[in-house]
Every structure is written in structure tokens, then in C-alpha cells.
Write a protein that holds these residues in place. Structure first.
Motif, PDB file in Angstrom:
ATOM      1  N   LYS A  21       0.917  -1.001  -0.076  1.00 29.95           N
ATOM      2  CA  LYS A  21       0.183   0.002   0.078  1.00 29.95           C
ATOM      3  C   LYS A  21       0.894   1.207  -0.045  1.00 29.95           C
ATOM      4  CE  LYS A  21      -3.476   2.267   3.038  1.00 29.95           C
ATOM      5  NZ  LYS A  21      -4.389   2.112   4.196  1.00 29.95           N
ATOM      6  N   ILE A  32      -5.817   6.456  -3.356  1.00 30.74           N
ATOM      7  CA  ILE A  32      -6.852   5.568  -3.012  1.00 30.74           C
ATOM      8  C   ILE A  32      -8.063   5.966  -3.072  1.00 30.74           C
ATOM      9  CG2 ILE A  32      -7.695   4.344  -0.841  1.00 30.74           C
ATOM     10  CD1 ILE A  32      -5.132   4.881   0.598  1.00 30.74           C
ATOM     11  N   ILE A  33      -9.052   5.050  -3.865  1.00 27.21           N
ATOM     12  CA  ILE A  33     -10.297   5.332  -4.215  1.00 27.21           C
ATOM     13  C   ILE A  33     -11.051   4.871  -3.332  1.00 27.21           C
ATOM     14  CG2 ILE A  33     -12.338   4.967  -6.003  1.00 27.21           C
ATOM     15  CD1 ILE A  33      -9.759   4.823  -7.957  1.00 27.21           C
ATOM     16  N   GLN A  34     -10.797   3.533  -2.666  1.00 33.63           N
ATOM     17  CA  GLN A  34     -11.543   2.878  -1.780  1.00 33.63           C
ATOM     18  C   GLN A  34     -10.783   1.612  -1.004  1.00 33.63           C
ATOM     19  OE1 GLN A  34     -15.799   1.527  -2.451  1.00 33.63           O
ATOM     20  NE2 GLN A  34     -15.104  -0.555  -2.149  1.00 33.63           N
ATOM     21  N   GLU A  35     -11.144   1.533   0.188  1.00 36.76           N
ATOM     22  CA  GLU A  35     -10.121   0.383   1.065  1.00 36.76           C
ATOM     23  C   GLU A  35     -11.024  -0.188   1.727  1.00 36.76           C
ATOM     24  OE1 GLU A  35      -6.380   0.161   3.590  1.00 36.76           O
ATOM     25  OE2 GLU A  35      -7.400   1.909   4.027  1.00 36.76           O
ATOM     26  N   VAL A  36     -11.305  -1.604   1.604  1.00 33.89           N
ATOM     27  CA  VAL A  36     -12.175  -2.357   2.353  1.00 33.89           C
ATOM     28  C   VAL A  36     -11.702  -3.594   3.078  1.00 33.89           C
ATOM     29  CG1 VAL A  36     -14.234  -1.597   1.186  1.00 33.89           C
ATOM     30  CG2 VAL A  36     -13.096  -3.590   0.456  1.00 33.89           C
ATOM     31  N   TYR A  44      -7.754  -7.716   2.660  1.00 38.18           N
ATOM     32  CA  TYR A  44      -7.952  -6.301   2.111  1.00 38.18           C
ATOM     33  C   TYR A  44      -8.166  -6.268   0.733  1.00 38.18           C
ATOM     34  CZ  TYR A  44      -7.068  -4.250   6.592  1.00 38.18           C
ATOM     35  OH  TYR A  44      -6.871  -3.895   7.886  1.00 38.18           O
ATOM     36  N   LYS A  45      -8.986  -5.335   0.246  1.00 36.97           N
ATOM     37  CA  LYS A  45      -8.925  -4.929  -0.924  1.00 36.97           C
ATOM     38  C   LYS A  45      -8.992  -3.381  -1.159  1.00 36.97           C
ATOM     39  CE  LYS A  45     -11.919  -4.850  -5.232  1.00 36.97           C
ATOM     40  NZ  LYS A  45     -12.340  -3.439  -5.404  1.00 36.97           N
ATOM     41  N   LEU A  46      -7.859  -3.015  -1.911  1.00 39.09           N
ATOM     42  CA  LEU A  46      -7.632  -1.469  -1.840  1.00 39.09           C
ATOM     43  C   LEU A  46      -7.787  -1.208  -3.585  1.00 39.09           C
ATOM     44  CD1 LEU A  46      -6.368   0.852  -0.513  1.00 39.09           C
ATOM     45  CD2 LEU A  46      -4.267   0.248  -1.199  1.00 39.09           C
ATOM     46  N   ASP A  47      -8.658  -0.215  -3.819  1.00 37.84           N
ATOM     47  CA  ASP A  47      -8.768   0.169  -5.227  1.00 37.84           C
ATOM     48  C   ASP A  47      -8.086   1.676  -5.438  1.00 37.84           C
ATOM     49  OD1 ASP A  47     -10.661  -1.735  -5.597  1.00 37.84           O
ATOM     50  OD2 ASP A  47     -12.476  -0.565  -5.083  1.00 37.84           O
ATOM     51  N   TYR A  54      -9.595   4.715 -12.475  1.00 40.18           N
ATOM     52  CA  TYR A  54      -9.332   3.493 -11.781  1.00 40.18           C
ATOM     53  C   TYR A  54      -8.655   2.419 -12.707  1.00 40.18           C
ATOM     54  CZ  TYR A  54     -11.119  -0.783  -9.508  1.00 40.18           C
ATOM     55  OH  TYR A  54     -11.198  -2.088  -8.976  1.00 40.18           O
ATOM     56  N   GLU A  57      -6.254  -3.072  -8.361  1.00 37.87           N
ATOM     57  CA  GLU A  57      -6.949  -3.437  -7.114  1.00 37.87           C
ATOM     58  C   GLU A  57      -5.820  -4.327  -6.532  1.00 37.87           C
ATOM     59  OE1 GLU A  57     -11.392  -4.866  -8.721  1.00 37.87           O
ATOM     60  OE2 GLU A  57     -10.017  -6.347  -8.554  1.00 37.87           O
TER      61      GLU A  57
END
Length: 129
Positions: A21, A32-36, A44-47, A54, A57
């Protein structure tokens, strides 16, 4: 024939989520667009985006198997990013503790490029435009 519109994203599984990351955001400059966090997968999934698009991933999984990853290995060869100044880019990589290969010349386009590796040894190319 498929009617492909564009590249949607590239998925990368990393061995050390925080290290990767940091590499993709602080060294390569992705946003970072989205982190879940997916508790059921302990993953983890980091967009990640680049220039309002975009692109990557980044996934973490526990104990992913190693993959042969040199530019001439069968399969995904490398990720390539365009840069305006190869020397400035190399200087930044070196300052960040990353050792790129010597600059090469594309014999067909006469453009310069170099390779270096992400934290999991995935080859990355910088191609001067």
C-alpha cells in the motif's frame, strides 16, 4: 470479436499489505479510491487510481503462493507506466531505496525505459514518452 472498450483494472495480490500500500501510494503516486477489509476472507481490497482513472486492485490474502515474476517469465510480463523524464524518475526511485535497472533503449521507437520491482518482485517498467 469482443468489443472491448478499455482496460478496466489490474489485480495484484501482495504478501505484505501495508508495505505494498505504501509503495503504490507513496512511491508510485496512486490515490486511494476505496479500501475495504473483508472479514470473511481476512483480506483487504484497495482500489487505486491514477490521473482520475481506476487502475489497480491491490489484494491481501494470507499465505499466497509465490509466482515466477521476471520480465521474461511466461504469463504477465510487467506493468508499464509512462513518464516524461526517465532520469528524474530514476533519481526519485533511488532516493526511495529502490534500485532500477540501467536505462535501455527501445530499438523501434528509440524511447528510453527501465525496470524495477514492487515489494513482491513484480516487474514494473517506466517508459519515457
Amino acid at each position: 470479436m469482443l468489443n472491448l472498450q478499455s482496460l478496466h483494472h489490474i489485480a495484484i495480490i501482495c504478501s505484505d499489505y501495508e508495505r505494498s500500500k505504501k509503495f503504490y501510494t507513496e512511491v508510485l503516486g496512486f490515490t486511494i479510491i476505496q479500501e475495504v477489509y473483508r472479514a470473511d476472507r481476512e483480506s483487504y481490497k484497495l482500489d487505486l487510481g491514477l490521473n482520475d482513472g481506476y487502475l489497480i486492485e491491490l489484494f491481501s490474502f494470507s499465505n499466497p503462493p509465490k509466482r515466477v515474476s521476471r520480465p521474461e517469465a511466461c504469463g504477465l510480463r510487467h506493468l508499464a507506466f509512462a513518464v516524461e523524464n526517465i532520469e528524474e524518475s530514476i533519481a526519485f526511485l533511488i532516493k526511495s531505496g529502490i534500485s532500477p535497472e540501467p536505462i535501455r533503449m527501445d530499438e523501434y521507437t528509440e524511447k528510453r525505459f527501465t525496470f524495477f520491482a514492487d515489494p513482491d518482485d513484480l516487474p514494473i517498467e517506466l517508459y519515457e514518452i
